[in-house]
Design an enzyme around this catalytic site. Structure first.
Site, PDB file in Angstrom:
ATOM      1  N   SER A   1       0.845  -1.188   0.000  1.00  0.00           N
ATOM      2  CA  SER A   1       0.000   0.000   0.000  1.00  0.00           C
ATOM      3  C   SER A   1       0.878   1.235   0.000  1.00  0.00           C
ATOM      4  CB  SER A   1      -0.905   0.005   1.239  1.00  0.00           C
ATOM      5  OG  SER A   1      -1.506   1.266   1.418  1.00  0.00           O
ATOM      6  N   LYS A   2       0.564   2.160  -0.881  1.00  0.00           N
ATOM      7  CA  LYS A   2       1.323   3.409  -0.955  1.00  0.00           C
ATOM      8  C   LYS A   2       1.228   4.173   0.371  1.00  0.00           C
ATOM      9  CE  LYS A   2       3.444   6.842  -3.180  1.00  0.00           C
ATOM     10  NZ  LYS A   2       4.830   6.761  -3.608  1.00  0.00           N
ATOM     11  N   ARG A   3       0.045   4.163   0.965  1.00  0.00           N
ATOM     12  CA  ARG A   3      -0.110   4.941   2.199  1.00  0.00           C
ATOM     13  C   ARG A   3       0.654   4.334   3.379  1.00  0.00           C
ATOM     14  NH1 ARG A   3      -5.245   3.092   1.085  1.00  0.00           N
ATOM     15  NH2 ARG A   3      -6.099   1.478   2.429  1.00  0.00           N
TER      16      ARG A   3
END
Length: 495
Positions: free
Chosen positions: A266-268
């Site tokens: 996940s990028k976040r």
């Protein structure tokens, strides 16, 4: 609303047939994460391995998530990865437009047709009703379908009153739906577990779940690649195809790419996107090769493939049902293999910006520096710290001259540097060959092994015990004047 059946018949005649057609349909949300890149890659490989067409479609119906410039990121990423598309927003094609918001007028017509066929209905429920409404409404797990039971008179009265509505899919209350996936096989779902999903929102824009079915059909898509998180939606897609009387494409649902055994990337959560990996010094071809093997196996022991070679060996049957863990160390291995296999000129071009981060002196040839780096770095970002001594000799301790293997100590090092200095000062030409020949001849004259001469010279000119390239290469790159200056400084330190 009157249905113009001839219009729909004309639309059917425009659909390309007789070839494999795949599509990559990203949402322009700002970056290309690894899972998205893998979807694009598999979609491309299926098309190319069957001599078919690879289509790019931009799915921008979720206007709240759009990021300015994100479409260009998609174009740039696909170009860098070699995933050339045959049809798309930038190049056109026979079934355009290839941006969903530009196809807006189509979806309403197909929704009305679906209502006519009994596969959809108008829903007038709002947020305050006991349904989920367009925006979620109350905490209901599933809309109860009340508006599907309205009479024609009740529907017309609400339309006449101007009550806003959405269009929902009408899921059968009885029975079950079975669909086939090329990876997971046949999957059967009870119809009463499916919700009457919204197809057209009150603003007239379609939801993703409706638009992608309409677009896939009208664009003649034969194979649909997507993440396994969409497996739960596949029965509803099947029911849409069946309601329209259309052929269902081949589904290929890919398992997720995981950060570890329990968490998806996940990028976040700080996991790298494609752009991040390139910024971190990875070669695009290595990233593509590695991503291809995240959940797919060609069989056998071979792991390194060019994109063209992947086209030759790719087979849907090699896609795994199990999630894949993104292993940065494995990517490092791939990247170093690609770096070492590159033609020197290509590597020098890729390395130049990183070389110039550390070496500002314009007289130093970046191709020569690249030549000593190529076999000695995993990532391009490794480069600056490996070569920072070229611009400025670092402070170093005399203890570096002590080296057991070459039988060097401070005394012998001073002797070797004093012997080397006049030889290098008087060389007729300053090439690697002439420097190497002169130093080997000097070692022979002094009756010492080459290492006993080369070690103190390397320390004097680099100020480091570990360098890319040896004394000969470093002296050549530095040039005669700087080499002589640094040898003199070494002699002064040891005297």
């Amino acid at each position: 609303m009157a249905i113009d059946l001839k219009w729909f018949e004309q639309m059917e005649t425009k659909i390309p047939t007789g070839e494999v057609r795949t599509r990559f349909a990203p949402s322009p949300t700002g970056y290309m994460h690894v899972g998205n890149l893998r979807t694009a890659l598999y979609t491309y490989l299926i098309a190319r391995s069957h001599s078919g067409k690879f289509i790019l479609r931009i799915e921008d119906t979720d206007q709240n998530r759009l990021v300015e410039g994100a479409v260009q990121v998609i174009y740039d990423t696909m170009k860098k990865c070699g995933l050339t598309h045959d049809e798309g927003p930038d190049i056109g094609g026979p079934v355009g437009p290839y941006v969903q918001t530009e196809r807006r007028s189509l979806y309403g017509k197909y929704a009305e047709l679906l209502i006519e066929k009994g596969g959809a209905y108008r829903c007038f429920c709002g947020k305050d009703d006991d349904g989920d409404g367009e925006d979620g409404g109350k905490a209901f797990s599933k809309y109860d379908g009340r508006c599907s039971r309205l009479t024609e008179e009740e529907i017309q009265a609400k339309l006449d009153a101007g009550i806003p509505y959405v269009i929902r899919q009408k899921i059968p209350r009885e029975g079950e739906t079975t669909f086939h996936d090329a990876v997971f096989g046949n999957i059967t779902t009870p119809n009463d577990s499916l919700d009457d999903q919204i197809l057209i929102k009150s603003d007239g824009l379609p939801t993703y779940n409706f638009a992608n079915v309409i677009d896939d059909h009208l664009m003649g898509i034969t194979h649909v690649v997507r993440g396994s998180e969409y497996l739960s939606s596949a029965p509803k897609y099947n029911l849409l195809y069946e309601s329209f009387g259309w052929d269902v494409p081949v589904y290929i649902h890919c398992p997720p790419v995981m950060r570890d055994a329990h968490n998806k990337m996940s990028k976040r959560h700080g996991d790298p996107s494609y752009e991040d990996l390139i910024a971190q010094g990875y070669i695009s071809e290595a990233v593509v090769n590695y991503v291809a093997l995240l959940g797919w196996s060609p069989g056998g022991e071979r792991e390194i493939f060019t994109l063209d070679e992947l086209v030759d060996v790719f087979d849907i049957g090699g896609i795994s049902k199990s999630p894949s863990i993104f292993d940065i160390e494995k990517l490092n291995y791939f990247n170093s293999a690609y770096i070492r296999a590159m033609p020197l000129e290509k590597f020098a071009d890729a390395a130049r910006p990183f070389i110039r981060q550390a070496i500002k002196n314009p007289d130093i040839n970046t191709v020569d520096v690249a030549a000593i780096l190529q076999q000695r770095c995993e990532k391009l970002t490794d480069i600056p710290e490996k070569i920072d001594f070229f611009d400025e000799l670092p402070e170093y301790d005399n203890s570096l001259f002590v080296h057991k293997k070459s039988k060097s100590d401070e005394s012998s090092s001073l002797e070797m540097l004093n012997a080397v200095l006049p030889v290098l000062e008087s060389l007729d030409t300053w090439t690697e060959e002439s420097i190497h020949g002169a130093l080997v001849a000097l070692a022979e004259k002094l009756e010492v092994k080459n290492a006993k001469l080369m070690w103190p010279l390397r320390i004097a000119v680099a100020g480091k015990a570990v360098t890319p390239g040896g004394a000969v290469e470093i002296c050549h790159i530095l040039g005669r004047g700087e080499t002589v200056r640094r040898i003199n400084l070494g002699i002064q330190k040891l005297s």
